[in-house]
Design a protein around this motif. Structure first.
Motif, PDB file in Angstrom:
ATOM      1  N   LEU A 170     -44.423  30.636 -33.132  1.00 52.60           N
ATOM      2  CA  LEU A 170     -43.365  29.812 -32.552  1.00 52.60           C
ATOM      3  C   LEU A 170     -43.915  28.405 -32.383  1.00 52.60           C
ATOM      4  CD1 LEU A 170     -40.601  29.409 -31.191  1.00 52.60           C
ATOM      5  CD2 LEU A 170     -41.691  30.110 -29.042  1.00 52.60           C
ATOM      6  N   LEU A 171     -43.188  27.406 -32.883  1.00 55.90           N
ATOM      7  CA  LEU A 171     -43.670  26.026 -32.790  1.00 55.90           C
ATOM      8  C   LEU A 171     -43.179  25.374 -31.504  1.00 55.90           C
ATOM      9  CD1 LEU A 171     -43.125  24.735 -36.444  1.00 55.90           C
ATOM     10  CD2 LEU A 171     -45.171  25.728 -35.428  1.00 55.90           C
ATOM     11  N   SER A 172     -44.094  24.730 -30.792  1.00 55.17           N
ATOM     12  CA  SER A 172     -43.732  23.939 -29.624  1.00 55.17           C
ATOM     13  C   SER A 172     -43.084  22.639 -30.110  1.00 55.17           C
ATOM     14  CB  SER A 172     -44.971  23.625 -28.790  1.00 55.17           C
ATOM     15  OG  SER A 172     -45.835  22.758 -29.518  1.00 55.17           O
ATOM     16  N   GLU A 173     -42.503  21.890 -29.226  1.00 54.94           N
ATOM     17  CA  GLU A 173     -41.866  20.620 -29.605  1.00 54.94           C
ATOM     18  C   GLU A 173     -42.869  19.665 -30.252  1.00 54.94           C
ATOM     19  OE1 GLU A 173     -38.648  19.618 -29.629  1.00 54.94           O
ATOM     20  OE2 GLU A 173     -38.193  21.693 -29.120  1.00 54.94           O
ATOM     21  N   ASN A 174     -44.057  19.542 -29.655  1.00 53.15           N
ATOM     22  CA  ASN A 174     -45.079  18.647 -30.215  1.00 53.15           C
ATOM     23  C   ASN A 174     -45.554  19.113 -31.584  1.00 53.15           C
ATOM     24  OD1 ASN A 174     -45.004  16.981 -27.994  1.00 53.15           O
ATOM     25  ND2 ASN A 174     -46.708  17.985 -26.967  1.00 53.15           N
ATOM     26  N   HIS A 175     -45.761  20.414 -31.712  1.00 49.70           N
ATOM     27  CA  HIS A 175     -46.207  20.963 -32.988  1.00 49.70           C
ATOM     28  C   HIS A 175     -45.122  20.780 -34.050  1.00 49.70           C
ATOM     29  CE1 HIS A 175     -48.521  24.471 -35.062  1.00 49.70           C
ATOM     30  NE2 HIS A 175     -48.263  23.497 -35.897  1.00 49.70           N
ATOM     31  N   LEU A 176     -43.871  20.964 -33.681  1.00 45.98           N
ATOM     32  CA  LEU A 176     -42.760  20.778 -34.609  1.00 45.98           C
ATOM     33  C   LEU A 176     -42.692  19.333 -35.095  1.00 45.98           C
ATOM     34  CD1 LEU A 176     -40.258  21.821 -36.062  1.00 45.98           C
ATOM     35  CD2 LEU A 176     -38.970  21.426 -33.950  1.00 45.98           C
ATOM     36  N   GLU A 177     -42.843  18.387 -34.196  1.00 46.45           N
ATOM     37  CA  GLU A 177     -42.833  16.975 -34.589  1.00 46.45           C
ATOM     38  C   GLU A 177     -43.977  16.664 -35.551  1.00 46.45           C
ATOM     39  OE1 GLU A 177     -40.445  14.753 -34.113  1.00 46.45           O
ATOM     40  OE2 GLU A 177     -39.386  16.414 -33.159  1.00 46.45           O
ATOM     41  N   TYR A 178     -45.143  17.235 -35.288  1.00 50.56           N
ATOM     42  CA  TYR A 178     -46.281  17.048 -36.182  1.00 50.56           C
ATOM     43  C   TYR A 178     -45.971  17.617 -37.564  1.00 50.56           C
ATOM     44  CZ  TYR A 178     -50.893  17.437 -38.245  1.00 50.56           C
ATOM     45  OH  TYR A 178     -51.957  17.345 -39.089  1.00 50.56           O
ATOM     46  N   GLU A 179     -45.450  18.831 -37.605  1.00 52.69           N
ATOM     47  CA  GLU A 179     -45.131  19.473 -38.887  1.00 52.69           C
ATOM     48  C   GLU A 179     -44.105  18.663 -39.677  1.00 52.69           C
ATOM     49  OE1 GLU A 179     -46.376  22.289 -40.351  1.00 52.69           O
ATOM     50  OE2 GLU A 179     -47.799  22.567 -38.732  1.00 52.69           O
ATOM     51  N   LYS A 180     -43.144  18.086 -38.987  1.00 54.66           N
ATOM     52  CA  LYS A 180     -42.105  17.293 -39.673  1.00 54.66           C
ATOM     53  C   LYS A 180     -42.688  16.068 -40.353  1.00 54.66           C
ATOM     54  CE  LYS A 180     -38.089  18.589 -36.919  1.00 54.66           C
ATOM     55  NZ  LYS A 180     -37.081  18.110 -35.953  1.00 54.66           N
ATOM     56  N   THR A 181     -43.760  15.516 -39.797  1.00 53.21           N
ATOM     57  CA  THR A 181     -44.325  14.296 -40.362  1.00 53.21           C
ATOM     58  C   THR A 181     -45.531  14.529 -41.268  1.00 53.21           C
ATOM     59  OG1 THR A 181     -45.705  13.942 -38.406  1.00 53.21           O
ATOM     60  CG2 THR A 181     -43.548  12.871 -38.434  1.00 53.21           C
ATOM     61  N   HIS A 182     -46.233  15.660 -41.118  1.00 55.41           N
ATOM     62  CA  HIS A 182     -47.472  15.867 -41.853  1.00 55.41           C
ATOM     63  C   HIS A 182     -47.453  17.040 -42.829  1.00 55.41           C
ATOM     64  CE1 HIS A 182     -48.831  13.428 -38.446  1.00 55.41           C
ATOM     65  NE2 HIS A 182     -49.707  12.958 -39.312  1.00 55.41           N
ATOM     66  N   ALA A 183     -46.377  17.759 -42.929  1.00 60.06           N
ATOM     67  CA  ALA A 183     -46.320  18.926 -43.813  1.00 60.06           C
ATOM     68  C   ALA A 183     -45.074  18.835 -44.687  1.00 60.06           C
ATOM     69  CB  ALA A 183     -46.294  20.206 -42.993  1.00 60.06           C
ATOM     70  N   ASP A 184     -45.006  19.719 -45.649  1.00 62.80           N
ATOM     71  CA  ASP A 184     -43.829  19.816 -46.495  1.00 62.80           C
ATOM     72  C   ASP A 184     -42.794  20.620 -45.723  1.00 62.80           C
ATOM     73  OD1 ASP A 184     -42.111  19.704 -48.618  1.00 62.80           O
ATOM     74  OD2 ASP A 184     -43.074  21.344 -49.704  1.00 62.80           O
ATOM     75  N   PHE A 185     -42.142  19.978 -44.777  1.00 64.73           N
ATOM     76  CA  PHE A 185     -41.282  20.671 -43.812  1.00 64.73           C
ATOM     77  C   PHE A 185     -39.840  20.781 -44.314  1.00 64.73           C
ATOM     78  CE2 PHE A 185     -38.370  20.821 -40.238  1.00 64.73           C
ATOM     79  CZ  PHE A 185     -38.902  21.861 -39.490  1.00 64.73           C
ATOM     80  N   SER A 186     -39.339  21.993 -44.362  1.00 70.72           N
ATOM     81  CA  SER A 186     -37.920  22.232 -44.588  1.00 70.72           C
ATOM     82  C   SER A 186     -37.610  23.632 -44.058  1.00 70.72           C
ATOM     83  CB  SER A 186     -37.538  22.122 -46.057  1.00 70.72           C
ATOM     84  OG  SER A 186     -38.137  23.138 -46.812  1.00 70.72           O
ATOM     85  N   ILE A 187     -36.464  23.773 -43.426  1.00 67.02           N
ATOM     86  CA  ILE A 187     -36.051  25.058 -42.877  1.00 67.02           C
ATOM     87  C   ILE A 187     -35.588  25.949 -44.026  1.00 67.02           C
ATOM     88  CG2 ILE A 187     -34.408  26.230 -41.349  1.00 67.02           C
ATOM     89  CD1 ILE A 187     -36.375  24.577 -39.770  1.00 67.02           C
ATOM     90  N   THR A 188     -36.114  27.160 -44.072  1.00 64.59           N
ATOM     91  CA  THR A 188     -35.709  28.136 -45.084  1.00 64.59           C
ATOM     92  C   THR A 188     -34.514  28.908 -44.576  1.00 64.59           C
ATOM     93  OG1 THR A 188     -37.990  28.365 -45.831  1.00 64.59           O
ATOM     94  CG2 THR A 188     -36.475  30.125 -46.421  1.00 64.59           C
ATOM     95  N   GLU A 189     -33.515  29.068 -45.417  1.00 64.60           N
ATOM     96  CA  GLU A 189     -32.332  29.848 -45.050  1.00 64.60           C
ATOM     97  C   GLU A 189     -32.179  30.990 -46.035  1.00 64.60           C
ATOM     98  OE1 GLU A 189     -28.789  27.611 -44.398  1.00 64.60           O
ATOM     99  OE2 GLU A 189     -29.870  25.976 -43.442  1.00 64.60           O
ATOM    100  N   PHE A 190     -31.893  32.166 -45.488  1.00 63.55           N
ATOM    101  CA  PHE A 190     -31.668  33.340 -46.334  1.00 63.55           C
ATOM    102  C   PHE A 190     -30.193  33.700 -46.300  1.00 63.55           C
ATOM    103  CE2 PHE A 190     -36.153  34.019 -45.034  1.00 63.55           C
ATOM    104  CZ  PHE A 190     -36.711  33.978 -46.292  1.00 63.55           C
TER     105      PHE A 190
END
Length: 76
Positions: A56-76
């Motif tokens: 589970l990503l915390s708010e801070n971790h989520l913000e980091y992932e959005k800026t430093h990773a290939d971030f996109s929500i996967t939908e099934f």
């Protein structure tokens, strides 16, 4: 809640850290445990991935992932 799922693409090969991938899921759950269970079920139903870990990503971790990773929500 946004969950990060770490996985290997094939269940029949030995896991290697260098081949670990991640996907992100937006799960509507009452508790963190319920969210992990739902995330695991979704990934197992729709892919042949070998799940290593669900986080589970915390708010801070989520913000980091959005800026430093290939971030996109996967939908099934």
């Amino acid at each position: 809640m946004i969950y990060k799922v770490f996985y290997q693409e094939a269940k029949d090969s030995t896991p290697r850290r260098e081949q670990t991938r991640a996907l992100y899921l937006d799960i509507d759950a009452q508790t963190e445990l319920e969210g992990r269970i739902i995330a695991r079920q979704l990934v197992e139903e729709h892919t042949a991935y070998n799940i290593e870990f669900i986080e589970l990503l915390s708010e801070n971790h989520l913000e980091y992932e959005k800026t430093h990773a290939d971030f996109s929500i996967t939908e099934f």
